[in-house]
Design a protein around this motif. Structure first.
Motif, PDB file in Angstrom:
ATOM      1  N   LYS A  55    -109.400  16.617  87.068  1.00  0.00           N
ATOM      2  CA  LYS A  55    -110.209  17.837  86.935  1.00  0.00           C
ATOM      3  C   LYS A  55    -109.519  19.003  87.652  1.00  0.00           C
ATOM      4  CE  LYS A  55    -114.775  15.869  86.266  1.00  0.00           C
ATOM      5  NZ  LYS A  55    -116.020  15.494  86.900  1.00  0.00           N
ATOM      6  N   GLY A  56    -108.997  18.706  88.832  1.00  0.00           N
ATOM      7  CA  GLY A  56    -108.308  19.741  89.593  1.00  0.00           C
ATOM      8  C   GLY A  56    -107.115  20.280  88.835  1.00  0.00           C
ATOM      9  N   CYS A  57    -106.393  19.409  88.194  1.00  0.00           N
ATOM     10  CA  CYS A  57    -105.223  19.810  87.435  1.00  0.00           C
ATOM     11  C   CYS A  57    -105.616  20.730  86.296  1.00  0.00           C
ATOM     12  CB  CYS A  57    -104.512  18.573  86.865  1.00  0.00           C
ATOM     13  SG  CYS A  57    -103.649  17.637  88.134  1.00  0.00           S
ATOM     14  N   LYS A  58    -106.705  20.412  85.613  1.00  0.00           N
ATOM     15  CA  LYS A  58    -107.142  21.249  84.495  1.00  0.00           C
ATOM     16  C   LYS A  58    -107.487  22.653  84.978  1.00  0.00           C
ATOM     17  CE  LYS A  58    -108.706  17.787  81.230  1.00  0.00           C
ATOM     18  NZ  LYS A  58    -109.826  17.030  80.716  1.00  0.00           N
ATOM     19  N   ARG A  59    -108.106  22.716  86.141  1.00  0.00           N
ATOM     20  CA  ARG A  59    -108.480  24.026  86.679  1.00  0.00           C
ATOM     21  C   ARG A  59    -107.203  24.831  86.967  1.00  0.00           C
ATOM     22  NH1 ARG A  59    -111.732  22.121  90.092  1.00  0.00           N
ATOM     23  NH2 ARG A  59    -110.395  22.097  91.904  1.00  0.00           N
ATOM     24  N   ILE A  65    -101.827   7.053  79.879  1.00  0.00           N
ATOM     25  CA  ILE A  65    -101.103   7.882  78.901  1.00  0.00           C
ATOM     26  C   ILE A  65    -102.005   8.994  78.382  1.00  0.00           C
ATOM     27  CG2 ILE A  65    -100.036   7.871  76.619  1.00  0.00           C
ATOM     28  CD1 ILE A  65     -99.136   4.967  77.261  1.00  0.00           C
ATOM     29  N   THR A  66    -103.240   8.635  78.070  1.00  0.00           N
ATOM     30  CA  THR A  66    -104.189   9.650  77.581  1.00  0.00           C
ATOM     31  C   THR A  66    -104.383  10.740  78.625  1.00  0.00           C
ATOM     32  OG1 THR A  66    -105.326   7.914  76.362  1.00  0.00           O
ATOM     33  CG2 THR A  66    -106.516   9.977  76.664  1.00  0.00           C
ATOM     34  N   ALA A  67    -104.584  10.317  79.870  1.00  0.00           N
ATOM     35  CA  ALA A  67    -104.808  11.298  80.939  1.00  0.00           C
ATOM     36  C   ALA A  67    -103.578  12.173  81.161  1.00  0.00           C
ATOM     37  CB  ALA A  67    -105.188  10.572  82.239  1.00  0.00           C
ATOM     38  N   VAL A  68    -102.391  11.581  81.048  1.00  0.00           N
ATOM     39  CA  VAL A  68    -101.153  12.347  81.248  1.00  0.00           C
ATOM     40  C   VAL A  68    -101.009  13.408  80.158  1.00  0.00           C
ATOM     41  CG1 VAL A  68     -98.627  12.179  81.133  1.00  0.00           C
ATOM     42  CG2 VAL A  68     -99.915  10.572  82.538  1.00  0.00           C
ATOM     43  N   GLU A  71    -103.378  14.740  78.393  1.00  0.00           N
ATOM     44  CA  GLU A  71    -104.427  15.758  78.548  1.00  0.00           C
ATOM     45  C   GLU A  71    -104.126  16.742  79.675  1.00  0.00           C
ATOM     46  OE1 GLU A  71    -108.004  13.557  79.113  1.00  0.00           O
ATOM     47  OE2 GLU A  71    -108.393  13.339  76.965  1.00  0.00           O
ATOM     48  N   SER A  72    -103.428  16.274  80.705  1.00  0.00           N
ATOM     49  CA  SER A  72    -103.266  17.127  81.881  1.00  0.00           C
ATOM     50  C   SER A  72    -101.825  17.582  82.119  1.00  0.00           C
ATOM     51  CB  SER A  72    -103.792  16.388  83.126  1.00  0.00           C
ATOM     52  OG  SER A  72    -103.173  15.136  83.235  1.00  0.00           O
ATOM     53  N   PHE A  73    -100.954  17.349  81.121  1.00  0.00           N
ATOM     54  CA  PHE A  73     -99.548  17.695  81.331  1.00  0.00           C
ATOM     55  C   PHE A  73     -99.353  19.194  81.546  1.00  0.00           C
ATOM     56  CE2 PHE A  73     -95.075  18.231  79.653  1.00  0.00           C
ATOM     57  CZ  PHE A  73     -94.471  17.670  80.768  1.00  0.00           C
ATOM     58  N   ASP A  74    -100.228  19.985  80.937  1.00  0.00           N
ATOM     59  CA  ASP A  74    -100.161  21.439  81.143  1.00  0.00           C
ATOM     60  C   ASP A  74    -100.206  21.794  82.629  1.00  0.00           C
ATOM     61  OD1 ASP A  74     -99.868  22.149  78.571  1.00  0.00           O
ATOM     62  OD2 ASP A  74    -101.977  22.670  78.226  1.00  0.00           O
ATOM     63  N   THR A  75    -100.851  20.973  83.384  1.00  0.00           N
ATOM     64  CA  THR A  75    -101.084  21.293  84.786  1.00  0.00           C
ATOM     65  C   THR A  75     -99.961  20.819  85.695  1.00  0.00           C
ATOM     66  OG1 THR A  75    -102.141  19.210  85.329  1.00  0.00           O
ATOM     67  CG2 THR A  75    -103.529  20.911  84.343  1.00  0.00           C
ATOM     68  N   TYR A  76     -98.994  20.091  85.124  1.00  0.00           N
ATOM     69  CA  TYR A  76     -97.932  19.546  85.967  1.00  0.00           C
ATOM     70  C   TYR A  76     -97.048  20.676  86.503  1.00  0.00           C
ATOM     71  CZ  TYR A  76     -93.475  17.497  87.220  1.00  0.00           C
ATOM     72  OH  TYR A  76     -92.329  17.181  87.882  1.00  0.00           O
ATOM     73  N   ASP A  77     -96.842  20.666  87.791  1.00  0.00           N
ATOM     74  CA  ASP A  77     -95.997  21.661  88.445  1.00  0.00           C
ATOM     75  C   ASP A  77     -94.590  21.084  88.576  1.00  0.00           C
ATOM     76  OD1 ASP A  77     -94.669  23.335  90.099  1.00  0.00           O
ATOM     77  OD2 ASP A  77     -96.130  23.272  91.754  1.00  0.00           O
ATOM     78  N   PRO A  78     -93.602  21.626  87.835  1.00  0.00           N
ATOM     79  CA  PRO A  78     -92.255  21.040  87.841  1.00  0.00           C
ATOM     80  C   PRO A  78     -91.603  21.022  89.215  1.00  0.00           C
ATOM     81  CG  PRO A  78     -92.491  22.596  86.052  1.00  0.00           C
ATOM     82  CD  PRO A  78     -93.709  22.745  86.900  1.00  0.00           C
ATOM     83  N   SER A  79     -92.111  21.776  90.151  1.00  0.00           N
ATOM     84  CA  SER A  79     -91.500  21.751  91.492  1.00  0.00           C
ATOM     85  C   SER A  79     -91.888  20.466  92.243  1.00  0.00           C
ATOM     86  CB  SER A  79     -91.934  22.982  92.292  1.00  0.00           C
ATOM     87  OG  SER A  79     -93.318  22.947  92.541  1.00  0.00           O
ATOM     88  N   ARG A  80     -92.875  19.782  91.715  1.00  0.00           N
ATOM     89  CA  ARG A  80     -93.286  18.523  92.352  1.00  0.00           C
ATOM     90  C   ARG A  80     -92.593  17.343  91.676  1.00  0.00           C
ATOM     91  NH1 ARG A  80     -99.386  17.471  92.115  1.00  0.00           N
ATOM     92  NH2 ARG A  80     -98.717  15.612  93.218  1.00  0.00           N
ATOM     93  N   LEU A  82     -98.050   8.852  89.446  1.00  0.00           N
ATOM     94  CA  LEU A  82     -98.687   7.811  90.256  1.00  0.00           C
ATOM     95  C   LEU A  82    -100.066   8.258  90.754  1.00  0.00           C
ATOM     96  CD1 LEU A  82     -95.595   6.487  92.262  1.00  0.00           C
ATOM     97  CD2 LEU A  82     -96.926   5.230  90.549  1.00  0.00           C
ATOM     98  N   GLY A  83    -100.221   9.555  90.952  1.00  0.00           N
ATOM     99  CA  GLY A  83    -101.541  10.069  91.322  1.00  0.00           C
ATOM    100  C   GLY A  83    -102.553   9.824  90.209  1.00  0.00           C
ATOM    101  N   ILE A  84    -102.117  10.097  88.973  1.00  0.00           N
ATOM    102  CA  ILE A  84    -103.006   9.841  87.822  1.00  0.00           C
ATOM    103  C   ILE A  84    -103.280   8.335  87.695  1.00  0.00           C
ATOM    104  CG2 ILE A  84    -103.120   9.925  85.298  1.00  0.00           C
ATOM    105  CD1 ILE A  84    -101.600  12.561  85.412  1.00  0.00           C
ATOM    106  N   ALA A  85    -102.206   7.553  87.843  1.00  0.00           N
ATOM    107  CA  ALA A  85    -102.370   6.098  87.730  1.00  0.00           C
ATOM    108  C   ALA A  85    -103.340   5.579  88.793  1.00  0.00           C
ATOM    109  CB  ALA A  85    -101.008   5.413  87.875  1.00  0.00           C
ATOM    110  N   ARG A  86    -103.221   6.118  89.983  1.00  0.00           N
ATOM    111  CA  ARG A  86    -104.105   5.711  91.091  1.00  0.00           C
ATOM    112  C   ARG A  86    -105.566   5.978  90.732  1.00  0.00           C
ATOM    113  NH1 ARG A  86    -106.950   4.828  94.929  1.00  0.00           N
ATOM    114  NH2 ARG A  86    -106.673   5.347  97.119  1.00  0.00           N
ATOM    115  N   ASN A  87    -105.804   7.145  90.123  1.00  0.00           N
ATOM    116  CA  ASN A  87    -107.170   7.477  89.711  1.00  0.00           C
ATOM    117  C   ASN A  87    -107.675   6.535  88.627  1.00  0.00           C
ATOM    118  OD1 ASN A  87    -107.449   9.550  91.456  1.00  0.00           O
ATOM    119  ND2 ASN A  87    -107.052  11.182  89.977  1.00  0.00           N
ATOM    120  N   GLN A  88    -106.819   6.226  87.673  1.00  0.00           N
ATOM    121  CA  GLN A  88    -107.260   5.363  86.569  1.00  0.00           C
ATOM    122  C   GLN A  88    -107.538   3.944  87.059  1.00  0.00           C
ATOM    123  OE1 GLN A  88    -108.136   6.303  83.582  1.00  0.00           O
ATOM    124  NE2 GLN A  88    -107.612   8.428  84.077  1.00  0.00           N
ATOM    125  N   VAL A  89    -106.735   3.472  87.995  1.00  0.00           N
ATOM    126  CA  VAL A  89    -107.009   2.151  88.571  1.00  0.00           C
ATOM    127  C   VAL A  89    -108.349   2.185  89.317  1.00  0.00           C
ATOM    128  CG1 VAL A  89    -106.256   0.453  90.287  1.00  0.00           C
ATOM    129  CG2 VAL A  89    -104.590   1.458  88.732  1.00  0.00           C
TER     130      VAL A  89
END
Lengths: 331, 192
Positions: free
Chosen positions: B5-9, B60-63, B65-74, B81-88
């Motif tokens: 959710k944070g990423c989408k914002r 994969i679905t979450a990635v 959906e939220s790829f727009d929010t990925y900051d390339p500097s990170r 792994l953050g997304i994976a952690r949430n899905q687990v």
């Protein structure tokens, strides 16, 4: 890293740790980043092996889709079977000796009787069993209706007992299971110890490894006293079920096995009635696993004959519709 | 879920303007290289292969959906792994009882450990196929039962007429053997 940590990591990868062991592994992981890195590398390897076998399986599927299934399965040589059987006999002897020394517990007595049933089942003989699907009067109509989409699984019409499935077993190792669907079509699966096969109406015969088509048998690989395909098969039931022996001093004994809560595969309950002196199985009752545990219908396997069958009875050739010995469709 | 959710914002404030095709290509390339690490992290949290595959689909679905929010500097792997952690975590909450999952604090330790896995570590495993072919027939049979047919040691033991303990020890020995074989291959390659 200590040997214990290796054991815990591998146990975790194989899903065989107890709750206490998993907690110990978690503590070890949190103890240092080196431990966690070592664990991560082990999981990377484990995951990559899985990927390798996934790709092999996909390749096999593609090959199978263009030819009759002939998937190679593990073969058991006569020598390895003889060695395992000898070892099993020694283990059984030691077990019986020890139980006599200390006085058998109820579970030990049940295990001993069960092993005797398995040995008795492997005695050279041809046996014919009738399979009956017994409806329990308390079955709710809506539950029975769940099977109506698949006529092959519906109980036979009691008014037409000729449709009852039959199971033929030789020496406890070879089998033929024949059943008719409600529309009259006959399905036959079998195996001669070297390969298993399936004959379906209007389809070519399928031949595969010795265990491939055993999934179509009632209770599958949990039939050990009636039909055991490999040495040690009986351990599946002893490991996965809570067992007890009823009427232990009477002429007819009943072996009862109830599936443990954490066991996924296998029927919910198995009862085997047998003669106390000879160990001859009279009947076996199998209650299938159901999601809601409300259905209580069960499968009844009754010994009806020990008459010798044709020498090639357990080959698929014998059961082809155009086989001269099978023209009366007597099976 | 909170991370997603944070990423989408954040995506709205970043105003990402890349086209869908470019994004898809980039995501595919990055995902293909990082996927073995993410899958291994999930495998470390759930030992059941079927559950792992289900969770990977959700990831994969979450990635996507939220790829727009990925900051390339990170670091990309740390983000995945953050997304994976949430899905687990979501999977854990769906379970009615404990199914062998690690607790939250152990999950954090593992996210950190897998974040340190490099792509060269992944490439080393390319030697695995050759190493599997060098196993004895018996060891390959054990691998096939464990990894090809997804049987646990108790199930393999029932098939082979031995004990679960013996099977567990054999699987441990086979993994050690494969690991050593890979190390040998890597050493030879580095010398060449």
């Amino acid at each position: 890293m200590s040997i214990d940590a290796d054991w815990l990591i591998n146990g975790h990868l194989d899903g065989s740790l107890t709750i206490a062991e998993r907690a110990a592994l978690a503590e070890w992981l949190k103890a240092s980043s080196e431990n966690a890195d070592r664990f991560a590398r082990s999981v990377m390897l484990h995951n990559r092996i899985r990927v390798h076998y996934d790709s092999l399986r996909e390749t096999e599927k593609k090959v199978d889709s263009i030819r009759v299934a002939s998937t190679p399965r593990p073969q058991y040589s006569r020598r390895s079977i003889a060695a395992a059987a000898s070892l099993a006999c020694v283990m059984l002897g030691a077990f019986l000796y020890l139980t006599q020394l200390s006085g058998p517990s109820p579970r030990a007595a049940a295990i001993a009787e069960f092993h005797q049933l398995v040995i008795q089942g492997r005695r050279p003989a041809d046996r014919t069993y009738r399979i009956t699907f017994v409806k329990d009067p308390s079955d709710r109509p809506e539950n029975l209706g769940k099977n109506s989409k698949n006529p092959e699984n519906k109980p036979d019409d009691p008014a037409n007992p000729g449709n009852e499935p039959m199971l033929y077993v030789r020496d406890g190792r070879q089998f033929v299971y024949s059943r008719k669907a409600l529309d009259g079509r006959r399905f036959i699966i079998g195996g001669n110890g070297q390969q298993s096969w399936a004959i379906k109406p209007d389809e070519p015969v399928e031949v595969s490894g010795p265990l491939h088509f055993t999934e179509g048998l009632p209770a599958g690989l949990y039939l050990a006293p009636v039909l055991s395909f490999f040495d040690g098969q009986e351990k599946m039931l002893l490991n996965d079920y809570n067992i007890e022996l009823r009427n232990p001093t009477k002429s007819t004994k009943v072996f009862v096995a109830v599936k443990k809560p954490d066991t996924k595969q296998g029927p919910r309950r198995i009862e085997i009635s047998f003669a106390g002196i000879s160990g001859q199985i009279n009947e076996m009752r199998i209650w299938p696993e159901t999601p809601d545990h409300r259905r209580t219908s069960h499968t009844l396997i009754q010994l009806v004959s020990e008459q010798r069958l044709a020498k090639n009875w357990f080959t698929h050739e014998f059961h082809h519709p155009d086989h001269p010995q099978n023209s009366d469709a007597s099976i | 879920m909170t991370l997603i959710k944070g990423c989408k914002r954040n995506s709205r404030s970043l105003g990402v303007s890349t086209t869908m095709d470019e994004k898809t290509r980039e995501l595919t390339r990055m995902w293909m290289s990082a996927q073995p690490i993410v899958a291994s992290f999930v495998s470390s949290m759930v030992s059941d292969f079927t559950a792992r595959d289900d969770i990977m689909q959700e990831i994969i679905t979450a990635v996507i959906e939220s790829f727009d929010t990925y900051d390339p500097s990170r670091p990309f792997i740390a983000w995945l792994l953050g997304i994976a952690r949430n899905q687990v975590g979501l999977y854990r909450r769906k379970l009615s009882r404990d199914r062998g999952l690690f607790d939250e604090s152990t999950a954090d330790v593992l996210v950190d450990a897998f974040s340190h896995v490099s792509l060269s570590d992944v490439r080393r495993l390319e030697f695995l196929q050759d190493c599997i072919e060098r196993l004895s027939d018996r060891d390959r049979q054990l691998c096939d039962l464990r990894y090809g047919q997804d049987l646990k040691p108790s199930g393999i033991a029932a098939r082979l007429g031995t004990t679960a303990n013996n099977v567990s020890k054999a699987l441990q020995r086979i993994r050690d053997q494969l690991r050593n074989c890979i190390e040998l291959h890597v050493a030879r390659t580095e010398r060449a």
